[in-house]
Scaffold this active site. Structure first.
Site, PDB file in Angstrom:
ATOM      1  N   THR A 191       6.036   1.358   1.760  1.00  0.00           N
ATOM      2  CA  THR A 191       7.126   0.695   0.576  1.00  0.00           C
ATOM      3  C   THR A 191       6.742   1.200  -0.943  1.00  0.00           C
ATOM      4  OG1 THR A 191       7.226  -1.164   2.037  1.00  0.00           O
ATOM      5  CG2 THR A 191       7.914  -1.412  -0.083  1.00  0.00           C
TER       6      THR A 191
ATOM      7  N   SER B 182       0.658  -1.410  -0.069  1.00  0.00           N
ATOM      8  CA  SER B 182      -0.006   0.080   0.024  1.00  0.00           C
ATOM      9  C   SER B 182       0.922   1.326  -0.065  1.00  0.00           C
ATOM     10  CB  SER B 182      -0.734   0.118   1.254  1.00  0.00           C
ATOM     11  OG  SER B 182      -1.619  -0.959   1.383  1.00  0.00           O
TER      12      SER B 182
ATOM     13  N   ASP C 126      -5.892   3.432  11.360  1.00  0.00           N
ATOM     14  CA  ASP C 126      -6.047   2.171  10.752  1.00  0.00           C
ATOM     15  C   ASP C 126      -6.856   1.116  11.702  1.00  0.00           C
ATOM     16  OD1 ASP C 126      -5.691   0.096   8.843  1.00  0.00           O
ATOM     17  OD2 ASP C 126      -3.481   0.133   9.183  1.00  0.00           O
TER      18      ASP C 126
ATOM     19  N   SER D 297      -7.319  -5.762   5.237  1.00  0.00           N
ATOM     20  CA  SER D 297      -6.453  -5.284   4.161  1.00  0.00           C
ATOM     21  C   SER D 297      -5.174  -6.186   4.096  1.00  0.00           C
ATOM     22  CB  SER D 297      -5.871  -3.773   4.676  1.00  0.00           C
ATOM     23  OG  SER D 297      -5.030  -3.300   3.902  1.00  0.00           O
TER      24      SER D 297
ATOM     25  N   ILE E 185      -0.145   5.167   5.041  1.00  0.00           N
ATOM     26  CA  ILE E 185      -1.687   5.439   5.639  1.00  0.00           C
ATOM     27  C   ILE E 185      -1.162   6.391   6.741  1.00  0.00           C
ATOM     28  CG2 ILE E 185      -3.651   4.386   6.764  1.00  0.00           C
ATOM     29  CD1 ILE E 185      -2.890   1.769   5.071  1.00  0.00           C
ATOM     30  N   THR E 186      -0.577   5.773   7.879  1.00  0.00           N
ATOM     31  CA  THR E 186      -0.277   6.530   9.051  1.00  0.00           C
ATOM     32  C   THR E 186       1.162   7.031   8.912  1.00  0.00           C
ATOM     33  OG1 THR E 186       0.228   4.396  10.374  1.00  0.00           O
ATOM     34  CG2 THR E 186      -1.864   5.349  10.578  1.00  0.00           C
TER      35      THR E 186
END
EC number: 2.4.2.57
Length: 505
Positions: free
Chosen positions: A205, A196, A258, A266, A199-200
């Site tokens: 990566t 992904s 998350d 996910s 997010i936080t």
């Protein structure tokens, strides 16, 4: 019902939307945020109404580029707007907000309506918030995981043993995959790594790898690259893997949450979609990350393992130290530099980065039969030290459409500020949360050149005036904001041996 002429609007609101002039809404039963069906000769799409006084003229309807492509509407073409039915999943979302358990039909309906864009961002946010507050049981999570995977492409492999490493994230600078994947691929292990975006954290990566090569790969491209190199480092969203997951992530990102049900679903949905049969899950533990202590980590690990059993995927979890950033570089370009430097000269690379990359690669080398039990980490080091991992990494970069670079060829933000030690002393704390917030304020991950380079880590001695860390940004304004934030939150704390003088009781 409204009849309006379509006008192209180059805007991304993160959801399907139509922009209507206030004058066209007066005296009608249509209001901002109403859900409407936009119909043309070629098809129909659902969107939410946004009103404007100036963006579109009376008689026009502003449509976003994605919507125009979905239904092949031409600019200037007359379209019809009429009220759309309320999504079937709305009462199911309310049910979860009340803390009740959802049945399989309800879960599948929610996921299907997320993918079909029938839910607005507000409605989707309500669902995400409900799972964050009330959680889900394992049957709910399993059903959600399977449906998220089924809504996108599914990759199958000729080989029976296809493995994966995944970190739940939360640690700034968590670039271990750029070392572990080429180590494993160089040993002949098949490892199609899809990730992904952040997010936080300040860089996922995929964000880091995108500095070096193309990460938006189609299914056939991933298969070709993996057949040639044994591995890849791609963005899951580019392959249409579990598209519901990427839509959910876009809602989670602004508030940096998350929820654990979404986290589990996910991760495992992507494993189903990429045909993974065995995965190692990295669970960082420590202050300022998602999992605060080992007890919480062990509990989450058991959930991953249980979910894996329900999905016929073998899961092994490892708890890793996450009390401070991994390595010294945080931010896409800086992390890409540090990863290449580690591949080139592992003996002089940050020990935390090398140890984590080798440990995780070693487990999968043993599983894949490339190393005897207990010998995996040793083999991983031999592959890294010999230069075979660097060679494999460059091959992967090339196959994905990039050109291998030297570390110094990777551009960093032109606006730079050095933060110095205010006193002599020792670094007693590096706050993951504060580091993350400062790097985001500098512009990461969207600004690939933004980030922080740490000069010292916890326990290191520093003198007054020594550089603690350097902030980089591609924007002077963002740099000023990041520096101001850093001076308020103190991401790196320096203290002397004398903590406090007390002379009265």
């Amino acid at each position: 019902m409204l009849f309006l002429n379509a006008k192209f609007i180059d805007l991304d609101l993160g959801e399907n939307a139509v922009i209507v002039n206030d004058e066209d809404l007066k005296g009608t039963s249509y209001y901002p945020q109403d859900r409407v069906l936009i119909e043309s000769h070629a098809g129909a799409v659902i969107g939410n109404i946004y009103s404007t006084k100036t963006m579109v003229k009376k008689g026009e309807v502003g449509m976003l580029v994605k919507e125009l492509k979905e239904v092949s509407i031409s600019e200037g073409e007359e379209v019809k707007l009429r009220h759309a039915e309320k999504p079937e999943s709305i009462p199911f979302i309310k049910k979860k907000m009340d803390g009740q358990v959802l049945n399989p039909h309800e879960i599948r309906t929610i996921i299907d309506e997320i993918v079909s864009k029938k839910l607005s961002n507000i409605e989707l946010s309500a669902f995400v918030s409900s799972t964050y507050i009330n959680g889900m049981n394992m049957d709910e999570i399993s059903e959600m995981t399977k449906r998220i995977a089924e809504t996108g492409d599914m990759i199958s492999w000729e080989k029976s043993l296809v493995v994966d490493i995944h970190s739940i994230g939360g640690v700034p600078g968590n670039k271990y995959a750029l070392l572990s994947i080429p180590i494993l691929a160089a040993a002949g292990i098949t490892i199609p790594k899809t990730s992904s975006r952040a997010i936080t954290s300040p860089a996922g990566t995929a964000d880091v790898m995108e500095v070096l090569t193309n990460v938006e790969l189609k299914e056939e491209e991933i298969k070709r690259i993996v057949k040639t190199t044994n591995g890849c480092l791609a963005w899951g969203g580019g392959v249409n893997l579990a598209p519901a997951d990427d839509i959910i992530i876009n809602v989670e990102r602004p508030v940096s949450i998350d929820p654990q049900p979404q986290l589990l679903a996910s991760v495992m949905a992507k494993k189903i979609a990429t045909g993974i049969k065995y995965t190692v899950i990295d669970i960082p533990v420590g202050k300022g990350v998602k999992i605060k202590n080992e007890a919480e980590g062990a509990k989450l690990a058991r959930k991953f393992i249980e979910l894996g059993e329900l999905l016929n995927i073998k899961v092994e979890c490892v708890l890793t130290y996450g009390g401070q950033p991994l390595g010294r570089a945080i931010g896409p370009a800086l992390e890409a530099r540090e990863a290449i430097e580690a591949l080139q000269d592992p003996k002089n690379a940050p020990k935390s980065l090398i140890e984590k990359a080798l440990s995780l690669a070693g487990i999968l080398l043993e599983l894949g039969g490339a190393a005897q039990i207990g010998e995996g980490q040793k083999l991983a080091w031999e592959i890294l030290e010999s230069g075979r991992a660097l060679e494999k990494f460059n091959q992967i970069i090339t196959e994905q459409g990039g050109t291998p670079k030297k570390p110094e060829e990777i551009e960093l933000g032109e606006y730079v500020e050095e933060i110095i030690a205010p006193i002599d002393g020792y670094i007693t704390d590096i706050s993951n949360t504060a580091i993350t917030n400062v790097v985001k304020e500098a512009g990461a991950p969207r600004d690939k050149k933004a980030g922080i380079l740490l000069n010292s880590k916890i326990g290191n001695q520093v003198k007054q005036g020594d550089i603690l860390y350097t902030i980089y940004s591609g924007s002077e304004e963002r740099l000023v904001s990041a520096v101001n934030l850093a001076r308020r939150v103190y991401p790196v704390k320096v203290e002397g041996m004398l903590i406090e003088r007390i002379s009265k009781f």
